[in-house]
Design an enzyme around this catalytic site. Structure first.
Site, PDB file in Angstrom:
ATOM      1  N   GLY A  35      41.449  38.905  33.858  1.00 28.69           N
ATOM      2  CA  GLY A  35      40.073  38.457  34.197  1.00 28.69           C
ATOM      3  C   GLY A  35      39.480  39.724  35.632  1.00 28.69           C
ATOM      4  O   GLY A  35      40.548  40.132  35.413  1.00 28.69           O
ATOM      5  N   HIS A  41      41.149  47.399  32.039  1.00 31.37           N
ATOM      6  CA  HIS A  41      40.348  46.640  30.800  1.00 31.37           C
ATOM      7  C   HIS A  41      39.573  46.890  29.723  1.00 31.37           C
ATOM      8  O   HIS A  41      39.742  46.967  28.730  1.00 31.37           O
ATOM      9  CB  HIS A  41      39.977  45.408  30.960  1.00 31.37           C
ATOM     10  CG  HIS A  41      41.038  44.978  32.975  1.00 31.37           C
ATOM     11  ND1 HIS A  41      40.830  44.621  33.744  1.00 31.37           N
ATOM     12  CD2 HIS A  41      42.024  44.021  32.226  1.00 31.37           C
ATOM     13  CE1 HIS A  41      41.243  44.006  34.693  1.00 31.37           C
ATOM     14  NE2 HIS A  41      42.479  43.319  33.329  1.00 31.37           N
ATOM     15  N   GLY A 152      48.049  46.618  27.933  1.00 30.01           N
ATOM     16  CA  GLY A 152      48.022  47.638  28.592  1.00 30.01           C
ATOM     17  C   GLY A 152      49.865  48.319  28.531  1.00 30.01           C
ATOM     18  O   GLY A 152      50.624  47.390  29.009  1.00 30.01           O
ATOM     19  N   ASP A 155      52.042  47.369  32.485  1.00 30.72           N
ATOM     20  CA  ASP A 155      52.995  46.552  32.523  1.00 30.72           C
ATOM     21  C   ASP A 155      53.830  46.631  31.292  1.00 30.72           C
ATOM     22  O   ASP A 155      53.965  45.756  30.427  1.00 30.72           O
ATOM     23  CB  ASP A 155      51.952  44.151  32.315  1.00 30.72           C
ATOM     24  CG  ASP A 155      51.120  44.872  33.265  1.00 30.72           C
ATOM     25  OD1 ASP A 155      51.536  44.832  35.002  1.00 30.72           O
ATOM     26  OD2 ASP A 155      49.966  44.219  33.187  1.00 30.72           O
ATOM     27  N   SER A 191      44.050  45.322  38.854  1.00 38.44           N
ATOM     28  CA  SER A 191      42.922  43.912  39.169  1.00 38.44           C
ATOM     29  C   SER A 191      43.479  43.549  40.944  1.00 38.44           C
ATOM     30  O   SER A 191      42.428  42.978  41.625  1.00 38.44           O
ATOM     31  CB  SER A 191      42.857  42.516  38.645  1.00 38.44           C
ATOM     32  OG  SER A 191      42.888  43.256  37.189  1.00 38.44           O
TER      33      SER A 191
HETATM   34  O1  PAF Z   1      48.803  41.159  31.352  1.00 34.86           O
HETATM   35  C1  PAF Z   1      48.298  39.794  32.046  1.00 34.86           C
HETATM   36  O2  PAF Z   1      46.571  40.011  31.876  1.00 34.86           O
HETATM   37  C2  PAF Z   1      48.913  38.652  31.556  1.00 34.86           C
HETATM   38  O3  PAF Z   1      49.720  38.757  32.227  1.00 34.86           O
HETATM   39  C3  PAF Z   1      48.273  38.160  30.011  1.00 34.86           C
HETATM   40  C4  PAF Z   1      49.461  38.352  29.172  1.00 34.86           C
HETATM   41  C5  PAF Z   1      46.957  38.467  29.930  1.00 34.86           C
HETATM   42  C6  PAF Z   1      48.420  36.289  30.350  1.00 34.86           C
HETATM   43  O4  PAF Z   1      48.149  35.769  30.493  1.00 34.86           O
END
Ligand code: PAF
Length: 283
Positions: A35, A41, A152, A155, A191
């Site tokens: 979120g 996103h 993405g 990460d 975020s």
């Molecule tokens: O990258 C993220 O936002 C989180 O690590 C994920 C992949 C949603 C797992 O909670």
């Protein structure tokens, strides 16, 4: 205004939507998130659209990937605004389970990882993190059984961990990598950028600038370690405390002392004030 998007809060509700879509021949793409949605996103949603016909976004702040010292309780949560943004981007369904629905009383299973998960990057600073990420993503893959899932490249280690997970455990879900979305000055969207003070925000793009310079130096023949050291000096001079600045094999994340034709990724993590930023760049 975009049409409202349905929200499933539990797995049976999620599956009710997915079963009818599957019967109708839809190709389902999952965009897993925690979120606090931003343009990054939305770029994952757009990437998903070129791989399927129905986009499901999970929104779940996963407690098992946060260390006790991290920001689980203060992590930004904005479900209503997130659902509106997702609807605007043309998404089809939100899956927003409660912590109790994901980890009911007696939950006792965690995925154990090696390979890219133990490369000595994020895992060095956040030792429990990837077990929590892999476990929740494995659950999401089983709950949703998507044809594809988008993650993405910001990460980057996570992306490699999850690609390995999907391959090793024979998930039928194709893992898709989406490029890093950046602000006008190069700062990778995150975020956690909302934590930055105005002053810190001004200095934050130095992380990306140092990676660009480092990549150029290596490409023009500077020894890898010398180029990395210059990047570390520039990042520290901008006010960061560095966790790591490294050059790694882009697939295995193995350390590299020199480059000789293999795919290379530069990866960095550093703290400015209370905010931890990560970034990476292909050579
Ligand atoms: O990258 C993220 O936002 C989180 O690590 C994920 C992949 C949603 C797992 O909670």
């Amino acid at each position: 205004m975009a049409a409202p998007v349905p929200i499933a809060h539990d797995v049976s509700n999620l599956r009710a939507h997915l079963t009818s879509w599957r019967r109708a021949g839809e190709i389902i793409v999952l965009v897993p998130t925690m979120g606090a949605l931003h343009a990054g996103h939305m770029s994952l949603v757009q990437a998903g659209k070129s791989h399927g016909t129905k986009i499901v976004m999970s929104i779940f702040v996963n407690p098992t990937q946060f260390a006790p010292t991290e920001d689980l309780s203060t992590y930004p949560r904005s479900l209503e605004a997130d659902v509106a943004k997702f609807a605007e981007a043309g998404g089809d369904l939100v899956f927003a389970p409660s912590v109790e629905a994901m980890y009911p009383q007696g939950f006792a299973t965690t995925i154990s990882l090696a390979g890219p998960a133990t490369a000595g990057l994020e895992d060095k600073v956040r030792p429990e993190h990837f077990a929590g990420v892999a476990t929740v993503v494995a659950k999401l893959f089983n709950q949703c059984r998507p044809d594809a899932a988008v993650f993405g490249e910001k990460d980057y280690q996570q992306l490699k961990v999850l690609t390995t997970l999907a391959r090793d455990l024979d998930f039928e879900t194709q893992v898709i990598a989406a490029p890093i979305a950046r602000d006008h000055d190069g700062l990778a969207l995150s975020s956690r950028n909302v934590y930055l003070s105005a002053e810190e925000r001004l200095h934050a793009p130095a992380l990306y600038r140092a990676l660009i310079k480092c990549a150029e130096a290596i490409k023009t023949g500077q020894p890898v370690e010398a180029a990395l050291e210059e990047a570390r000096i520039a990042i520290a001079a901008a006010g960061f405390a560095i966790d790591y600045v490294e050059a790694r094999h882009a697939e295995t994340l193995a350390p590299l002392d020199q480059v000789s034709g293999e795919p290379v990724r530069l990866l960095a993590a550093a703290r400015i004030g209370k905010t931890r930023l990560i970034d990476n760049l292909a050579l």
